[in-house]
Design an enzyme around this catalytic site. Structure first.
Site, mmCIF file in Angstrom:
data_model
loop_
_atom_site.group_PDB
_atom_site.id
_atom_site.type_symbol
_atom_site.label_atom_id
_atom_site.label_comp_id
_atom_site.label_asym_id
_atom_site.label_seq_id
_atom_site.Cartn_x
_atom_site.Cartn_y
_atom_site.Cartn_z
ATOM 1 N N THR A 14 -28.840 -22.832 51.551
ATOM 2 C CA THR A 14 -28.934 -24.033 52.400
ATOM 3 C C THR A 14 -27.574 -24.382 52.992
ATOM 4 O O THR A 14 -27.434 -24.587 54.204
ATOM 5 C CB THR A 14 -29.452 -25.217 51.559
ATOM 6 O OG1 THR A 14 -30.682 -24.837 50.948
ATOM 7 C CG2 THR A 14 -29.670 -26.451 52.408
ATOM 8 N N LYS A 207 -20.820 -35.790 39.870
ATOM 9 C CA LYS A 207 -20.065 -36.389 40.990
ATOM 10 C C LYS A 207 -19.253 -37.587 40.500
ATOM 11 O O LYS A 207 -18.103 -37.791 40.906
ATOM 12 C CB LYS A 207 -21.032 -36.805 42.096
ATOM 13 C CG LYS A 207 -21.721 -35.614 42.748
ATOM 14 C CD LYS A 207 -22.946 -36.043 43.539
ATOM 15 C CE LYS A 207 -23.617 -34.847 44.200
ATOM 16 N NZ LYS A 207 -24.932 -35.151 44.755
HETATM 17 P P1 NAP Z 1 -28.949 -22.359 47.496
HETATM 18 O O1 NAP Z 1 -29.690 -22.676 48.739
HETATM 19 O O2 NAP Z 1 -29.704 -22.095 46.251
HETATM 20 O O3 NAP Z 1 -27.996 -21.095 47.830
HETATM 21 C C1 NAP Z 1 -27.307 -20.422 46.829
HETATM 22 C C2 NAP Z 1 -26.759 -19.132 47.430
HETATM 23 O O4 NAP Z 1 -25.992 -18.463 46.424
HETATM 24 C C3 NAP Z 1 -27.838 -18.156 47.897
HETATM 25 O O5 NAP Z 1 -27.456 -17.598 49.118
HETATM 26 C C4 NAP Z 1 -27.879 -17.082 46.812
HETATM 27 O O6 NAP Z 1 -28.172 -15.788 47.285
HETATM 28 C C5 NAP Z 1 -26.429 -17.114 46.355
HETATM 29 N N1 NAP Z 1 -26.285 -16.675 44.968
HETATM 30 C C6 NAP Z 1 -26.842 -17.219 43.873
HETATM 31 N N2 NAP Z 1 -26.449 -16.533 42.770
HETATM 32 C C7 NAP Z 1 -25.667 -15.535 43.210
HETATM 33 C C8 NAP Z 1 -24.958 -14.490 42.577
HETATM 34 N N3 NAP Z 1 -25.001 -14.341 41.248
HETATM 35 N N4 NAP Z 1 -24.235 -13.630 43.332
HETATM 36 C C9 NAP Z 1 -24.183 -13.794 44.686
HETATM 37 N N5 NAP Z 1 -24.807 -14.783 45.344
HETATM 38 C C10 NAP Z 1 -25.547 -15.638 44.610
HETATM 39 O O7 NAP Z 1 -27.912 -23.515 47.131
HETATM 40 P P2 NAP Z 1 -27.305 -24.622 48.102
HETATM 41 O O8 NAP Z 1 -28.250 -25.765 48.166
HETATM 42 O O9 NAP Z 1 -26.822 -24.004 49.331
HETATM 43 O O10 NAP Z 1 -26.076 -25.143 47.205
HETATM 44 C C11 NAP Z 1 -24.894 -24.394 47.084
HETATM 45 C C12 NAP Z 1 -23.829 -25.255 46.403
HETATM 46 O O11 NAP Z 1 -23.614 -26.424 47.184
HETATM 47 C C13 NAP Z 1 -24.213 -25.780 45.018
HETATM 48 O O12 NAP Z 1 -23.048 -25.872 44.228
HETATM 49 C C14 NAP Z 1 -24.757 -27.179 45.292
HETATM 50 O O13 NAP Z 1 -24.658 -28.035 44.179
HETATM 51 C C15 NAP Z 1 -23.825 -27.593 46.396
HETATM 52 N N6 NAP Z 1 -24.328 -28.647 47.263
HETATM 53 C C16 NAP Z 1 -25.559 -28.523 47.828
HETATM 54 C C17 NAP Z 1 -25.996 -29.513 48.698
HETATM 55 C C18 NAP Z 1 -27.354 -29.437 49.320
HETATM 56 O O14 NAP Z 1 -27.758 -30.426 49.970
HETATM 57 N N7 NAP Z 1 -28.089 -28.351 49.200
HETATM 58 C C19 NAP Z 1 -25.184 -30.609 48.989
HETATM 59 C C20 NAP Z 1 -23.902 -30.682 48.405
HETATM 60 C C21 NAP Z 1 -23.494 -29.689 47.546
HETATM 61 P P3 NAP Z 1 -29.609 -15.422 47.930
HETATM 62 O O15 NAP Z 1 -29.731 -16.269 49.166
HETATM 63 O O16 NAP Z 1 -29.525 -13.981 48.262
HETATM 64 O O17 NAP Z 1 -30.621 -15.776 46.895
HETATM 65 N N1 HSE Z 2 -28.970 -32.108 45.042
HETATM 66 C C1 HSE Z 2 -27.917 -32.915 45.560
HETATM 67 C C2 HSE Z 2 -28.477 -34.253 46.020
HETATM 68 C C3 HSE Z 2 -27.233 -32.206 46.698
HETATM 69 O O1 HSE Z 2 -29.710 -34.382 46.103
HETATM 70 O O2 HSE Z 2 -27.698 -35.165 46.267
HETATM 71 C C4 HSE Z 2 -25.998 -32.894 47.157
HETATM 72 O O3 HSE Z 2 -24.996 -32.837 46.204
#
Ligand code: NAP
Ligand code: HSE
Length: 440
Positions: A14, A207
């Site tokens: 994402t 956080k």
């Molecule tokens: P996500 O959609 O689950 O994406 C995770 C990515 O990491 C995927 O591309 C996955 O690969 C890759 N991955 C997972 N395990 C791996 C490994 N062992 N080796 C290589 N690649 C690996 O997660 P996200 O929502 O983008 O979140 C990413 C980070 O941002 C997290 O720390 C989350 O807490 C933080 N965050 C997220 C948001 C939000 O709104 N989503 C907001 C703030 C912070 P594949 O695609 O090939 O499966």
């Molecule tokens: N899962 C988290 C939320 C993403 O819902 O706020 C942002 O850190």
């Protein structure tokens, strides 16, 4: 303009996919603003064949993010994998050990290893930037680390989880059940890979632990956070909150008290008139009380790919510009030990919902137990069963909801009083207890 800054991105989900797209779309303006072009040269994820909305063949591909961090010809390593161990931790450590700057959105990693990683970054003259880790698109890290550096901070609090705020808002506004709201939040890309981290309060706690360190100059201490999630919240509580002049929010609160710093995450009744009560959906809000500036409140999207990418790219631009603010606002060795204030000493008002057997003397028993614990009641309400009908005989076997609002008291007094009430056999189930926060 100097040579382009080479970026490697690990994690193309994402957030990672949005970062790649944002850099492609606004690359020129970022270069003009920071004085240096930024180019993504290498990427890593598990599945090279997945459609991510851009062509991964444009970049060097690494299936192992640690290999990318260790070997790729990059200036910045962007970690967007998630988790506090494994690939995320190992790759960040590998990059920092090489003196490669790191940008991450990973609050779980920072909450657990933040001080250690800050030390590693400082020892290797590398930046470790993490604006996206707290409240997604809101620039609260920069605000605390830089803009409010001249203030003595007494409290930092806010709505720090977009998923929970989205769920509570939709339960209230649309009358939709908890599970359906959570599924929608997952579909929209707000939830963590394991959504129990959102709904049980862990994500807010991660956080908050970072905010506490930045606000009070203390070592990050995520194990010392009192934590309750939103899974026990019912529509009855949401409706009662509305009728009593409150709204229900999951808050993270860190405040200085006479005995130390209180860090707590729990569902909270906030006055409808407060700024925080009007924060709906995926929006987050963070409020900081500074002695010179007063209260500063920042509001914005707390989750979602694009909003989070906005913060990640701001961190990259800071590095391109040459900004080198200490990771936690001061050198890691200068952070003070965290001194925990015990939750049992917490003071405030409380909302209590009891399922009371409908029989003579039940109210009196409850009021007596509260009085014995030194708790004064501001209100006690039992709703009528049937609007407009004359009362008939009560049915002792059928419990009825009774809502109490207390004046300020202590956590220990409330817990003891509720235990005694339970032991008297006047209620049919575990009472619901929700703290009321004093807000402007
Ligand atoms: P996500 O959609 O689950 O994406 C995770 C990515 O990491 C995927 O591309 C996955 O690969 C890759 N991955 C997972 N395990 C791996 C490994 N062992 N080796 C290589 N690649 C690996 O997660 P996200 O929502 O983008 O979140 C990413 C980070 O941002 C997290 O720390 C989350 O807490 C933080 N965050 C997220 C948001 C939000 O709104 N989503 C907001 C703030 C912070 P594949 O695609 O090939 O499966
Ligand atoms: N899962 C988290 C939320 C993403 O819902 O706020 C942002 O850190």
């Amino acid at each position: 303009m100097s040579e382009a800054l080479k970026v490697g991105i690990a994690g193309l989900g994402t957030v990672g996919a949005s970062v790649v797209q944002l850099l492609a779309k606004h690359g020129e303006q970022i270069a003009r603003k920071s004085g240096r072009a930024v180019t993504v040269t290498a990427v890593s994820a598990r599945d090279q064949s997945k459609d991510r909305g851009f062509d991964v063949a444009n970049f060097d591909w690494y299936t192992d993010p640690v290999e990318l961090a260790e070997k790729a010809d990059i200036d910045i390593f962007v970690e967007l994998i998630g988790g506090d161990t494994g690939a995320a931790e190992d790759s960040v450590r590998a990059a920092l050990s090489r003196g490669i700057h790191v940008v991450t959105a990973n609050k779980a990693l920072l909450a657990k290893h933040g001080v250690d990683l800050a030390g590693l970054a400082e020892a290797n003259n590398a930046c470790l930037n993490y604006e996206a880790a707290v409240a997604g698109g809101i620039p609260i890290v920069k605000t605390l680390r830089e803009s409010m550096a001249g203030n003595d901070i007494s409290r930092v609090y806010g709505i720090l989880n977009g998923t929970c705020n989205y769920i509570l808002t939709r339960m209230e506004a649309d009358g939709i059940g908890f599970e359906e709201c959570l599924a929608d939040a997952q579909r929209l890309g707000y939830a963590e890979a394991d959504p129990t981290f959102d709904i049980e309060g862990n994500d807010t706690a991660h956080k908050l632990a970072i905010l506490t360190s930045l606000a009070f100059g203390t070592k990050i201490s995520s194990d010392d956070i009192y934590m309750e999630g939103i899974t026990s919240i019912t529509t009855a509580d949401i409706q009662a909150a509305d009728e009593l002049g409150f709204r229900l929010k999951l808050l993270g609160v860190a405040q200085r008290t006479e005995t130390g710093i209180e860090q707590r995450v729990h569902p909270t009744m906030v006055p409808k008139t407060s700024a925080i009560a009007r924060i709906d959906g995926v929006l987050n809000a963070v409020a900081v009380d500074g002695d010179y500036v007063g209260e500063v409140v920042l509001v914005g999207p707390g989750a979602g790919g694009d909003a989070t990418a906005s913060s990640v790219v701001a961190d990259i631009a800071d590095i391109a510009r040459g900004d080198e603010t200490p990771v936690l606002g001061m050198p890691a060795v200068d952070l003070k030990d965290y001194q925990r204030a015990r939750m049992r000493l917490h003071e405030g008002g409380y909302y209590i919902r009891l399922s009371v057997y409908d029989r003579p003397g039940a109210f009196a028993e409850i009021a007596h137990c509260m009085g014995e614990a030194g708790i004064s009641l501001e209100s006690i309400v039992q709703k009528r069963h049937a609007d407009g009908e004359a009362p008939t005989r009560y049915d002792e076997a059928v419990p009825q909801p009774v809502i109490l609002i207390t004046y300020e008291t202590t956590e220990v007094a409330i817990k003891e009083a509720l235990e005694v009430i339970m032991s008297k056999g006047v209620v049919s189930e575990q009472p619901q207890m929700i703290r009321i926060e004093k807000l402007n």
